[in-house]
Scaffold this motif. Structure first.
Motif, mmCIF file in Angstrom:
data_model
loop_
_atom_site.group_PDB
_atom_site.id
_atom_site.type_symbol
_atom_site.label_atom_id
_atom_site.label_comp_id
_atom_site.label_asym_id
_atom_site.label_seq_id
_atom_site.Cartn_x
_atom_site.Cartn_y
_atom_site.Cartn_z
ATOM 1 N N GLU A 125 0.814 -1.217 0.000
ATOM 2 C CA GLU A 125 0.000 0.000 0.000
ATOM 3 C C GLU A 125 0.846 1.264 0.000
ATOM 4 O O GLU A 125 0.311 2.354 -0.141
ATOM 5 C CB GLU A 125 -0.890 0.028 1.244
ATOM 6 N N TYR A 126 2.146 1.106 0.194
ATOM 7 C CA TYR A 126 3.015 2.267 0.326
ATOM 8 C C TYR A 126 4.119 2.244 -0.713
ATOM 9 O O TYR A 126 4.656 1.180 -1.043
ATOM 10 C CB TYR A 126 3.672 2.295 1.718
ATOM 11 N N CYS A 127 4.500 3.434 -1.194
ATOM 12 C CA CYS A 127 5.672 3.530 -2.057
ATOM 13 C C CYS A 127 6.904 3.270 -1.191
ATOM 14 O O CYS A 127 6.838 3.302 0.042
ATOM 15 C CB CYS A 127 5.744 4.902 -2.726
ATOM 16 N N ALA A 128 8.022 2.997 -1.819
ATOM 17 C CA ALA A 128 9.238 2.614 -1.093
ATOM 18 C C ALA A 128 9.679 3.702 -0.119
ATOM 19 O O ALA A 128 10.085 3.397 1.012
ATOM 20 C CB ALA A 128 10.350 2.289 -2.078
ATOM 21 N N ASP A 129 9.600 4.968 -0.505
ATOM 22 C CA ASP A 129 10.048 6.054 0.378
ATOM 23 C C ASP A 129 9.222 6.108 1.668
ATOM 24 O O ASP A 129 9.774 6.183 2.763
ATOM 25 C CB ASP A 129 9.972 7.409 -0.337
ATOM 26 N N VAL A 130 7.914 6.057 1.544
ATOM 27 C CA VAL A 130 7.042 6.105 2.727
ATOM 28 C C VAL A 130 7.246 4.860 3.579
ATOM 29 O O VAL A 130 7.323 4.949 4.805
ATOM 30 C CB VAL A 130 5.562 6.274 2.303
ATOM 31 N N LYS A 131 7.369 3.697 2.952
ATOM 32 C CA LYS A 131 7.580 2.451 3.701
ATOM 33 C C LYS A 131 8.890 2.507 4.478
ATOM 34 O O LYS A 131 8.939 2.097 5.642
ATOM 35 C CB LYS A 131 7.565 1.251 2.746
ATOM 36 N N ASN A 132 9.945 3.024 3.859
ATOM 37 C CA ASN A 132 11.231 3.155 4.566
ATOM 38 C C ASN A 132 11.109 4.070 5.775
ATOM 39 O O ASN A 132 11.630 3.756 6.845
ATOM 40 C CB ASN A 132 12.314 3.670 3.615
ATOM 41 N N ILE A 133 10.426 5.185 5.627
ATOM 42 C CA ILE A 133 10.233 6.118 6.750
ATOM 43 C C ILE A 133 9.454 5.441 7.865
ATOM 44 O O ILE A 133 9.795 5.555 9.040
ATOM 45 C CB ILE A 133 9.522 7.403 6.267
ATOM 46 N N LYS A 134 8.413 4.697 7.503
ATOM 47 C CA LYS A 134 7.611 3.981 8.503
ATOM 48 C C LYS A 134 8.457 2.936 9.237
ATOM 49 O O LYS A 134 8.349 2.794 10.448
ATOM 50 C CB LYS A 134 6.400 3.318 7.860
ATOM 51 N N GLU A 135 9.278 2.201 8.508
ATOM 52 C CA GLU A 135 10.118 1.170 9.134
ATOM 53 C C GLU A 135 11.148 1.777 10.066
ATOM 54 O O GLU A 135 11.408 1.235 11.138
ATOM 55 C CB GLU A 135 10.773 0.299 8.064
ATOM 56 N N VAL A 136 11.743 2.894 9.666
ATOM 57 C CA VAL A 136 12.721 3.578 10.546
ATOM 58 C C VAL A 136 12.002 4.042 11.806
ATOM 59 O O VAL A 136 12.508 3.869 12.910
ATOM 60 C CB VAL A 136 13.393 4.751 9.805
ATOM 61 N N GLY A 137 10.819 4.609 11.650
ATOM 62 C CA GLY A 137 10.047 5.044 12.816
ATOM 63 C C GLY A 137 9.682 3.903 13.730
ATOM 64 O O GLY A 137 9.795 4.012 14.957
ATOM 65 N N GLU A 138 9.277 2.772 13.151
ATOM 66 C CA GLU A 138 8.947 1.594 13.971
ATOM 67 C C GLU A 138 10.174 1.105 14.726
ATOM 68 O O GLU A 138 10.083 0.744 15.894
ATOM 69 C CB GLU A 138 8.401 0.475 13.077
ATOM 70 N N HIS A 139 11.310 1.115 14.066
ATOM 71 C CA HIS A 139 12.556 0.653 14.681
ATOM 72 C C HIS A 139 12.942 1.590 15.836
ATOM 73 O O HIS A 139 13.369 1.120 16.910
ATOM 74 C CB HIS A 139 13.674 0.593 13.646
ATOM 75 N N LEU A 140 12.782 2.886 15.649
ATOM 76 C CA LEU A 140 13.150 3.851 16.689
ATOM 77 C C LEU A 140 12.250 3.718 17.909
ATOM 78 O O LEU A 140 12.706 3.831 19.050
ATOM 79 C CB LEU A 140 13.076 5.284 16.143
ATOM 80 N N PHE A 141 10.956 3.473 17.679
ATOM 81 C CA PHE A 141 10.028 3.382 18.805
ATOM 82 C C PHE A 141 10.072 2.060 19.529
ATOM 83 O O PHE A 141 9.657 1.951 20.668
ATOM 84 C CB PHE A 141 8.601 3.700 18.334
ATOM 85 N N LYS A 142 10.593 1.021 18.877
ATOM 86 C CA LYS A 142 10.714 -0.288 19.532
ATOM 87 C C LYS A 142 11.857 -0.287 20.531
ATOM 88 O O LYS A 142 11.783 -0.939 21.550
ATOM 89 C CB LYS A 142 10.947 -1.393 18.485
ATOM 90 N N GLY A 143 12.945 0.315 20.157
ATOM 91 C CA GLY A 143 14.141 0.204 20.976
ATOM 92 C C GLY A 143 14.279 1.329 21.894
ATOM 93 O O GLY A 143 14.892 1.526 22.811
#
Length: 143
Positions: A125-143
């Motif tokens: 559902e997401y273009c690569a740029d938005v998906k990358n931003i979402k994944e970085v955000g998820e990684h930052l909030f997990k740790g």
């Protein structure tokens, strides 16, 4: 699917990849992805059915090692079924996005997702740029 959809052959992956950007998500490409999503839905449902059927045939295992091995295989099968069952609603959502004329475009930015990405993951559902931003955000909030 209309009668026209059934009578004309679907594009191949090579044809879709070779198509100019100006043809992005035209009727022929949408028909290709619709057919791919329907096939993915059917094969996913079939795999779920097969795994569930296989899991119901619990063997009579007296040996502790055989039993442990079977239980490990059963747990793995359960994870596969769970993952496949989570895919089904995503497939249905993608088919709905085709119906609405929204398929192939990022739900957040509205930018084209891109043919190679859709071929690799037709439910994205997401273009690569938005998906990358979402994944970085998820990684930052997990740790």
């Amino acid at each position: 699917m209309t009668a026209d959809d059934r009578s004309s052959p679907l594009m191949s992956e090579e044809q879709i990849l070779a198509a100019p950007e100006s043809e992005y998500m035209n009727d022929a490409q949408l028909a290709f992805f619709k057919a791919r999503l329907i096939e993915l839905h059917d094969t996913t449902r079939e795999r779920i059915r097969e795994v569930k059927e296989h899991m119901q045939d619990k063997p009579d295992l007296a040996d502790f090692n055989d039993r442990a091995s079977w239980e490990e295989q059963w747990a793995l099968s359960m994870r596969i079924v769970d993952r496949e069952q989570k895919l089904l609603p995503k497939i249905i959502q993608s088919l709905e996005r085709i119906r609405l004329g929204e398929y192939g475009y990022c739900i957040e930015s509205g930018e084209p997702i891109g043919i190679p990405r859709l071929l690799a993951r037709p439910t994205t559902e997401y273009c690569a740029d938005v998906k990358n931003i979402k994944e970085v955000g998820e990684h930052l909030f997990k740790g």
